[in-house]
Design an enzyme around this catalytic site. Structure first.
Site, PDB file in Angstrom:
ATOM      1  N   ILE A   1       0.907  -1.152   0.000  1.00  7.50           N
ATOM      2  CA  ILE A   1       0.000   0.000   0.000  1.00  7.50           C
ATOM      3  C   ILE A   1       0.942   1.196   0.000  1.00  7.50           C
ATOM      4  O   ILE A   1       1.703   1.384   0.941  1.00  7.50           O
ATOM      5  CB  ILE A   1      -0.904   0.090   1.257  1.00  7.50           C
ATOM      6  CG1 ILE A   1      -1.932  -1.041   1.290  1.00  7.50           C
ATOM      7  CG2 ILE A   1      -1.622   1.457   1.280  1.00  7.50           C
ATOM      8  CD1 ILE A   1      -2.906  -0.968   2.473  1.00  7.50           C
TER       9      ILE A   1
ATOM     10  N   GLY B   1      -4.383   5.926   2.206  1.00  5.75           N
ATOM     11  CA  GLY B   1      -3.918   4.611   2.633  1.00  5.75           C
ATOM     12  C   GLY B   1      -5.029   3.835   3.322  1.00  5.75           C
ATOM     13  O   GLY B   1      -5.197   2.635   3.097  1.00  5.75           O
TER      14      GLY B   1
ATOM     15  N   ASN C   1      10.067   1.555   9.304  1.00  6.69           N
ATOM     16  CA  ASN C   1       8.941   2.326   8.759  1.00  6.69           C
ATOM     17  C   ASN C   1       7.885   2.507   9.856  1.00  6.69           C
ATOM     18  O   ASN C   1       6.847   1.864   9.875  1.00  6.69           O
ATOM     19  CB  ASN C   1       8.357   1.621   7.528  1.00  6.69           C
ATOM     20  CG  ASN C   1       7.374   2.491   6.762  1.00  6.69           C
ATOM     21  OD1 ASN C   1       6.890   3.504   7.268  1.00  6.69           O
ATOM     22  ND2 ASN C   1       7.057   2.085   5.549  1.00  6.69           N
TER      23      ASN C   1
ATOM     24  N   TYR D   1      -0.763   0.021  10.871  1.00 10.85           N
ATOM     25  CA  TYR D   1      -1.295  -1.345  10.950  1.00 10.85           C
ATOM     26  C   TYR D   1      -1.678  -1.723  12.384  1.00 10.85           C
ATOM     27  O   TYR D   1      -2.678  -2.398  12.598  1.00 10.85           O
ATOM     28  CB  TYR D   1      -0.330  -2.353  10.323  1.00 10.85           C
ATOM     29  CG  TYR D   1      -0.261  -2.173   8.830  1.00 10.85           C
ATOM     30  CD1 TYR D   1      -1.396  -2.365   8.042  1.00 10.85           C
ATOM     31  CD2 TYR D   1       0.901  -1.764   8.192  1.00 10.85           C
ATOM     32  CE1 TYR D   1      -1.376  -2.162   6.668  1.00 10.85           C
ATOM     33  CE2 TYR D   1       0.938  -1.569   6.813  1.00 10.85           C
ATOM     34  CZ  TYR D   1      -0.204  -1.760   6.064  1.00 10.85           C
ATOM     35  OH  TYR D   1      -0.183  -1.562   4.708  1.00 10.85           O
TER      36      TYR D   1
END
Length: 175
Positions: free
Chosen positions: A97, A109, A136, A143
């Site tokens: 993504i 996103g 990241n 997430y």
């Protein structure tokens, strides 16, 4: 947000996919990697041949996020044997993504992510999984906020550099 459309990518979109793929990967990782490693990865991973093969694969799907005719982000999903690792028939992998930097924080996103979850539910996947580079922090936070939990780590090669990806999954249903 309301003027962003999601569109399934087909072979006729290969040039746009190559452009958005290279640009978003570069924006996300260029400052953390050497120029040589980035150049090699961008040339190989987004070559016309590789993208043609991925787009022709019935176990992979790509979706563009489009605003006013401009592609501003994309999603890549893998099913079954096309998954980069687990290859579990009951799972869906979100391989990518990516959103152009200028559209970060504008829920693009999230929109692509929600599309992935919708497809996972439609295909009756038990869980969704993905790998995120340990550096990241933006993606890891995204997430985690969406309920993903860490379950493993694996090595991702960028040129001659070995990097650690954190593997995360979201259970959708108990099999």
């Amino acid at each position: 947000m309301e003027n962003i459309q999601l569109k399934k990518v087909t072979l006729i979109d290969i040039d746009q996919l190559q452009k958005i793929g290279r640009q978003t990967f570069f924006e996300t990782f260029a400052e953390s990697n050497t120029e040589e490693n980035m150049k090699e990865y961008l040339e190989n991973s987004f070559s016309t041949e590789k993208l043609h093969s991925e787009l022709s694969n019935t176990n992979s799907e790509f979706y563009f996020a489009v605003e006013k005719e401009t592609v501003i982000g994309y999603l890549k999903l893998n099913f079954g044997a096309s998954q980069t690792e687990l290859k579990d028939a009951k799972a869906l992998e979100i391989e990518r993504i990516y959103v152009l930097k200028e559209f970060h924080g504008k829920k693009v996103g999230q929109l692509l992510y929600e599309k992935a979850i919708q497809i996972a539910k439609e295909t009756k996947s038990d869980y969704v999984w993905l790998g995120v580079w340990e550096e990241n922090h933006r993606a890891l936070a995204f997430y985690k906020k969406n309920g993903f939990v860490e379950f493993d780590k694996h090595i991702f090669r960028l040129g001659n550099d070995e990097q650690t990806d954190i593997m995360m999954k979201l259970q959708l249903r108990v099999s």
